[in-house]
Scaffold this motif. Structure first.
Motif, PDB file in Angstrom:
ATOM      1  N   ALA A   1       5.248  -4.256  -5.291  1.00  0.00           N
ATOM      2  CA  ALA A   1       3.855  -3.801  -5.444  1.00  0.00           C
ATOM      3  C   ALA A   1       3.837  -2.372  -5.986  1.00  0.00           C
ATOM      4  CB  ALA A   1       3.170  -3.872  -4.091  1.00  0.00           C
TER       5      ALA A   1
ATOM      6  N   GLU B   1      -2.430   0.897  -5.138  1.00  0.00           N
ATOM      7  CA  GLU B   1      -3.398  -0.183  -4.946  1.00  0.00           C
ATOM      8  C   GLU B   1      -4.609   0.313  -4.157  1.00  0.00           C
ATOM      9  OE1 GLU B   1      -3.038  -3.216  -6.394  1.00  0.00           O
ATOM     10  OE2 GLU B   1      -1.204  -2.373  -7.237  1.00  0.00           O
TER      11      GLU B   1
ATOM     12  N   THR C   1      -5.806  -4.054  -0.858  1.00  0.00           N
ATOM     13  CA  THR C   1      -4.462  -4.613  -1.094  1.00  0.00           C
ATOM     14  C   THR C   1      -3.448  -3.963  -0.154  1.00  0.00           C
ATOM     15  OG1 THR C   1      -5.079  -4.850  -3.395  1.00  0.00           O
ATOM     16  CG2 THR C   1      -2.739  -5.088  -2.884  1.00  0.00           C
TER      17      THR C   1
ATOM     18  N   LEU D   1      -0.832  -5.792   2.462  1.00  0.00           N
ATOM     19  CA  LEU D   1       0.632  -5.658   2.379  1.00  0.00           C
ATOM     20  C   LEU D   1       1.201  -5.248   3.740  1.00  0.00           C
ATOM     21  CD1 LEU D   1       0.991  -3.982  -1.142  1.00  0.00           C
ATOM     22  CD2 LEU D   1       1.484  -6.358  -0.534  1.00  0.00           C
TER      23      LEU D   1
ATOM     24  N   ILE E   1       8.306  -5.195   1.463  1.00  0.00           N
ATOM     25  CA  ILE E   1       7.540  -4.688   0.307  1.00  0.00           C
ATOM     26  C   ILE E   1       8.356  -3.619  -0.403  1.00  0.00           C
ATOM     27  CG2 ILE E   1       5.263  -3.879  -0.488  1.00  0.00           C
ATOM     28  CD1 ILE E   1       5.042  -6.299   1.461  1.00  0.00           C
TER      29      ILE E   1
ATOM     30  N   TYR F   1       8.402  -0.946  -3.843  1.00  0.00           N
ATOM     31  CA  TYR F   1       7.362  -0.313  -4.666  1.00  0.00           C
ATOM     32  C   TYR F   1       7.859   0.129  -6.041  1.00  0.00           C
ATOM     33  CZ  TYR F   1       4.447  -0.418  -0.534  1.00  0.00           C
ATOM     34  OH  TYR F   1       3.710  -0.855   0.538  1.00  0.00           O
TER      35      TYR F   1
ATOM     36  N   LEU G   1       2.877  -7.539  -7.761  1.00  0.00           N
ATOM     37  CA  LEU G   1       1.447  -7.244  -7.944  1.00  0.00           C
ATOM     38  C   LEU G   1       1.225  -5.824  -8.411  1.00  0.00           C
ATOM     39  CD1 LEU G   1      -0.052  -5.474  -5.463  1.00  0.00           C
ATOM     40  CD2 LEU G   1       0.376  -7.576  -4.233  1.00  0.00           C
ATOM     41  N   SER G   2       0.211  -5.680  -9.254  1.00  0.00           N
ATOM     42  CA  SER G   2      -0.182  -4.348  -9.705  1.00  0.00           C
ATOM     43  C   SER G   2      -1.660  -4.332 -10.034  1.00  0.00           C
ATOM     44  CB  SER G   2       0.611  -3.941 -10.955  1.00  0.00           C
ATOM     45  OG  SER G   2       0.059  -2.756 -11.497  1.00  0.00           O
TER      46      SER G   2
END
Ligand code: PLP
Length: 373
Positions: A93, A97, A101, A105, A115, A117, A142-143
């Motif tokens: 991720a 965010e 979001t 997470l 997670i 980054y 995800l972004s």
């Protein structure tokens, strides 16, 4: 004193057209779209027409779907929460965010998900840092698309191309999700071209009513929702459909789509004027070249709250950094730090966000007032 509103990334004023559509639909389509009697069929048909229209506006695949939700926060949760029921793996991720979001997470971490980054560079996500993070356990990348803090646009196309390359060697499809709330109707979105699995949208950011949003799902057949309720939305989201909200949301989109080139050119002119003016006032721009013309962020002489208060007294509503709510102290500052800005800039960050109703005169008046403080 009438106030000039420059916080449209937090929310927008509902347009007259969208409001009229809401009121009209509340009277005309009050039947439950999921009811089985004949008279409710009209409501159901109208619901499906609006779904198809929004799919076309996003250039979504024929086999994909749009699920109507109560807003982007629910859209994000709906896509991420089903992972809690699966065997935990890794999620890649960004640290920039929206809180909707970030909070999900943290919840997934509690279910055993790891997670990782992506790095940031020049106020944007550094997509090339994906190579250091991706591996056999990666299940989701995800972004956010347009940052709600500084308006910078992340290169989701490049991200998805990279992930799809890894799919081939890892021999499983990694899910890709993007929060597109601040992109929708501000910059072009072509979902077919992006090849992502999910995306979130919100009506109240584009002059539609509050309490309605959309979740794009590329492969509805393999999506297992967390909450099915009474089987509405083709079994993908329970709860009686908010048809007036949906019709009004679609009307707001239609309005944005009309003369959209001219509107975006105007937004670019206003953002150029703001950015040049800010530099002349020795403010530090925190927004880069590749950004939405609707968001401009900068740091100025004083802590954000002080600048905000002084400008409020002069008739301007602006926001400190990425704040969509004042409930979470420090979260805006954290986002700017995560974008790579100094702690001094993060503490002094101001976000200006315009709408198609903002005029060049208002932007110039803002610059004059800022110069005066
Ligand atoms: N994502 C982004 C980037 C936002 O700016 C917002 C706005 O607060 C949200 C998600 C949440 O949207 P909503 O208010 O529709 O839940």
């Amino acid at each position: 004193m009438s106030l000039i509103y420059l916080d449209n990334a937090a929310t927008t004023k509902i347009s007259q057209r969208a409001l009229k559509a809401y009121v009209g639909a509340s009277e005309e389509y009050y039947l439950n779209p999921s009811a089985s009697y004949k008279a409710a069929r009209m409501a159901k048909e109208r619901l499906e027409e609006e779904r198809d229209y929004i799919k076309r506006a996003l250039n979504a695949d024929d086999k994909s779907t749009i699920v109507f939700t109560s807003g982007a926060t629910e859209s994000i949760q709906s896509f991420l929460l089903p992972l809690a029921k699966e065997k935990p793996g890794e999620i890649i991720a960004t640290r920039i965010e929206h809180a909707a979001t970030k909070e999900m997470l943290f919840s997934l971490e509690a279910f055993g998900w790891k997670i990782k980054y992506l790095k940031t560079k020049n106020g944007s996500v550094d997509i090339s840092s994906l190579d250091e993070l991706i591996g056999k356990d990666t299940r989701l990348v995800l972004s956010i698309h347009t940052s709600n803090a500084n308006g910078n646009i992340q290169d989701i196309k490049r991200l998805s191309e990279k992930v799809r390359d890894y799919d081939k060697s890892l021999k499983h499809r990694i899910l890709i999700f993007s929060d597109m709330v601040q992109s929708f109707e501000k910059i072009d979105i072509d979902l077919k071209n992006l090849d992502i699995d999910g995306a979130s949208f919100s009506s109240h950011k584009i002059n539609g009513p509050k309490g309605i949003g959309a979740l794009y799902i590329k492969r509805p057949e393999s999506f297992i929702p967390f909450s099915k309720g009474g089987g509405q939305e083709n079994g993908l989201r329970g709860g009686t459909e908010n048809l007036p909200g949906i019709i009004s949301f679609a009307e707001a989109i239609r309005e944005h789509e009309e003369n959209k080139r001219e509107k975006r050119e105007r937004a670019k002119l206003i953002s150029r004027t703001l950015r040049e003016g800010l530099l002349n006032l020795k403010a530090r721009l925190l927004t880069g070249e590749c950004s939405s013309p609707y968001i401009t962020s900068f740091s100025y002489k004083y802590p954000s709250e002080v600048t905000m208060r002084m400008l409020y007294d002069k008739g301007f509503i602006i926001s400190a950094g990425s704040a969509c709510s004042n409930n979470k102290k420090g979260s805006s500052e954290e986002t700017y730090r995560a974008l790579g800005y100094s702690s001094e800039d993060a503490k002094r960050a101001i976000r200006l966000s315009i709408s198609d109703d903002t005029t060049l005169e208002e932007a110039k008046a803002f610059l004059k007032a800022l110069g005066e403080i």
